[in-house]
Design an enzyme around this catalytic site. Sequence first.
Site, short mmCIF file in Angstrom:
data_model
loop_
_atom_site.label_atom_id
_atom_site.label_comp_id
_atom_site.label_asym_id
_atom_site.label_seq_id
_atom_site.Cartn_x
_atom_site.Cartn_y
_atom_site.Cartn_z
N GLY A 14 0.83 -1.21 0.00
CA GLY A 14 0.00 0.00 0.00
C GLY A 14 0.86 1.25 0.00
CB VAL A 26 16.96 5.89 -2.20
CG1 VAL A 26 17.77 4.79 -2.88
CG2 VAL A 26 16.32 5.36 -0.91
NE ARG A 75 -2.17 -4.80 -1.52
CZ ARG A 75 -1.71 -4.14 -0.44
NH1 ARG A 75 -0.63 -4.58 0.19
NH2 ARG A 75 -2.31 -3.07 0.00
CG ASP A 106 3.61 -6.86 7.70
OD1 ASP A 106 2.92 -6.23 6.87
OD2 ASP A 106 3.17 -7.83 8.34
N GLY A 107 4.68 -7.01 4.67
CA GLY A 107 4.65 -7.99 3.57
C GLY A 107 5.86 -7.79 2.65
CB THR A 129 2.78 1.10 6.40
OG1 THR A 129 1.47 0.91 6.95
CG2 THR A 129 3.78 0.86 7.50
CG ASP A 131 -2.05 0.71 8.98
OD1 ASP A 131 -2.87 1.63 8.90
OD2 ASP A 131 -2.15 -0.35 8.34
CG ASP A 133 0.83 -1.84 11.75
OD1 ASP A 133 1.65 -1.42 10.92
OD2 ASP A 133 -0.12 -2.57 11.44
NE ARG A 166 -26.76 16.29 11.08
CZ ARG A 166 -26.85 16.88 9.90
NH1 ARG A 166 -25.79 17.36 9.32
NH2 ARG A 166 -28.00 16.95 9.27
NE ARG A 175 -6.77 -4.93 6.17
CZ ARG A 175 -6.29 -4.22 5.15
NH1 ARG A 175 -7.05 -3.35 4.55
NH2 ARG A 175 -5.07 -4.40 4.72
N GLY A 189 -10.18 16.05 19.67
CA GLY A 189 -11.03 16.20 20.87
C GLY A 189 -12.23 15.28 20.84
CB ALA A 190 -12.66 11.80 19.62
CB SER A 218 -21.06 18.33 18.08
OG SER A 218 -19.80 18.75 18.57
CD GLU A 225 -9.60 -0.08 7.50
OE1 GLU A 225 -10.41 -0.18 6.57
OE2 GLU A 225 -8.38 0.11 7.32
CG HIS A 255 -8.63 4.37 -0.51
ND1 HIS A 255 -9.74 3.59 -0.27
CD2 HIS A 255 -7.59 3.51 -0.66
CE1 HIS A 255 -9.40 2.32 -0.29
NE2 HIS A 255 -8.10 2.24 -0.52
P1 ATP Z 1 0.77 -2.75 3.48
O1 ATP Z 1 1.17 -2.75 4.94
O2 ATP Z 1 0.41 -1.42 3.01
O3 ATP Z 1 -0.23 -3.83 3.13
P2 ATP Z 1 2.84 -4.51 2.63
O4 ATP Z 1 4.24 -4.31 2.24
O5 ATP Z 1 2.60 -5.26 3.91
O6 ATP Z 1 2.11 -3.11 2.66
P3 ATP Z 1 1.83 -6.75 1.08
O7 ATP Z 1 0.87 -6.80 -0.03
O8 ATP Z 1 1.54 -7.56 2.29
O9 ATP Z 1 2.05 -5.22 1.44
O10 ATP Z 1 3.27 -7.25 0.53
C1 ATP Z 1 3.83 -6.68 -0.64
C2 ATP Z 1 4.37 -7.75 -1.53
O11 ATP Z 1 5.46 -8.42 -0.88
C3 ATP Z 1 3.41 -8.86 -1.91
O12 ATP Z 1 2.54 -8.50 -2.94
C4 ATP Z 1 4.38 -9.96 -2.34
O13 ATP Z 1 4.80 -9.75 -3.67
C5 ATP Z 1 5.57 -9.74 -1.42
N1 ATP Z 1 5.55 -10.74 -0.34
C6 ATP Z 1 4.87 -10.72 0.82
N2 ATP Z 1 5.08 -11.84 1.54
C7 ATP Z 1 5.91 -12.62 0.80
C8 ATP Z 1 6.53 -13.90 0.99
N3 ATP Z 1 6.32 -14.62 2.10
N4 ATP Z 1 7.33 -14.36 0.01
C9 ATP Z 1 7.58 -13.65 -1.09
N5 ATP Z 1 7.04 -12.43 -1.33
C10 ATP Z 1 6.22 -11.92 -0.40
#
Ligand code: ATP
Length: 327
Positions: A14, A26, A75, A106-107, A129, A131, A133, A166, A175, A189-190, A218, A225, A255
Site C-alpha cells: 500500500g 535514496v 502487490r 511488513d509484507g 505505511t 498504520d 504498526d 449531531r 485494519r 477532541g473526540a 456535538s 476500521e 482512501h
Molecule cells: P501494506 O502494509 O500497506 O499492506 P505490505 O508491504 O505489507 O504493505 P503486502 O501486499 O503484504 O504489502 O506485501 C507486498 C508484496 O510483498 C506482496 O505482494 C508480495 O509480492 C511480497 N511478499 C509478501 N510476503 C511474501 C513472501 N512470504 N514471500 C515472497 N514475497 C512476499
Amino acid sequence: MNKIKNIGVLTSGGDSPGMNAAIRAVVRAGIYHEVEVTGFIRGYEGLINNDFVNMDRKSVANIIQRGGTILKTARSEAFNTVEGRKKAYDNLKANHVDALVVIGGDGTFRGASVFSKEYDFPIIGLPGTIDNDLEGTDFTIGYDSALNTVVDAVDKIRDTAESHDRLFVVEVMGRDSGLIALRSGIGVGAEAIMIPEANMDVDDILHKLDHSRQDKSSKIIVIAEGDEAGGAFAVAEVLQKKYPQYDTKVSVLGHIQRGGKPTCMDRVLASRFGVAAVEGLLNGERGAMVGQINREIVFTPFDHATKHIDAEKVSSTWLKLIDILSF
Ligand code: ATP
C-alpha cells in the site's frame, strides 16, 4: 573494497505519503556516494518484468512534496513463487544491480527476507505505511500525514456537527491497528474512540458518552476500521436509538488518508531513512529495516520488523487521556 555500484529502489504494498521523499533521498544519497540508482516500477512486479528507469538527480526533482509514489506500487503474486523470484534475480544480475532498497510494509519485508536469503542479496527496507504498526521504529513514513488528513477532515465534520447537534461516528483506517484512531481522536477532541487493541464494545462507548459532558452540542466518536464492534454503521445504529436527541451520522474517511502532501515530519523521516539505507548498504548492512527509535537510526532484521500490537504505543495511559479530556 565495497562492491556495490548500483542500487535498485522500489515501492511495494500500500502507498503512503512520503514514499516520494524516500525515493528522492535514496537517489540523492546514491549520487552523493557515486553509486548508480535504478528505479523499479510497481514494486516486485518491476523486478520480474524488468520494468525500470535509471534515476538521475533530475528524476527526483520536485517530488518531495508529492503524495503517492512516482515509481508506482503493486502487490505481486509472482514474487511469492520461486520462479518469479528467479526471474527477479536474473533481471537484477543482467542490469548489474548489486543491492536493493525496498519501501513498504511488513509484507514487503517478508518478500525481501525470502529473496535475500535465497540469493544472498543485500537488501535494506524502509517502513512506508500509514498504520505505524511495525516493530523496529517509533514512526513509519506516512503515519503523521495520515493523522493530519484525519484531523483536517474531522475538524470540518465538527463544524457541521456543532451546528446541527449531531453525533458523528468517524471511521478511520487501521485494519489491525488503532494507532490512527487513537492519536487523531486525541487531536480532534473526540468524546470516545474504538480501537481493536482495546477490545471495546458498544456498551463501553455508551458508558463513556453517559459520563462525558452532557451540555455539548456535538459528539465525535472515532472508530478504527478493524474494530470488532461491527463497524461504524452498526455502532451508529445503537447510538441513534440510545440518544434520540442527537442526529447520528457516519463518515467513513477511506482512501483520502493515503493521499495528499506528506507533512514535514514524514518528509524528514523519509529523507533520513533513505540516506541511512544507502549508507547502511555501503557499510555492509543487509537484511534489515531502517527505523528510528528515540531519535536514533536503528536497523532491525526483517524477521523482527513485523506487524505487532505495541503495549507501549497503545497503553491504557493513552486511552485514559481521551476519558480525561472529554470529561
Ligand atoms: P501494506 O502494509 O500497506 O499492506 P505490505 O508491504 O505489507 O504493505 P503486502 O501486499 O503484504 O504489502 O506485501 C507486498 C508484496 O510483498 C506482496 O505482494 C508480495 O509480492 C511480497 N511478499 C509478501 N510476503 C511474501 C513472501 N512470504 N514471500 C515472497 N514475497 C512476499
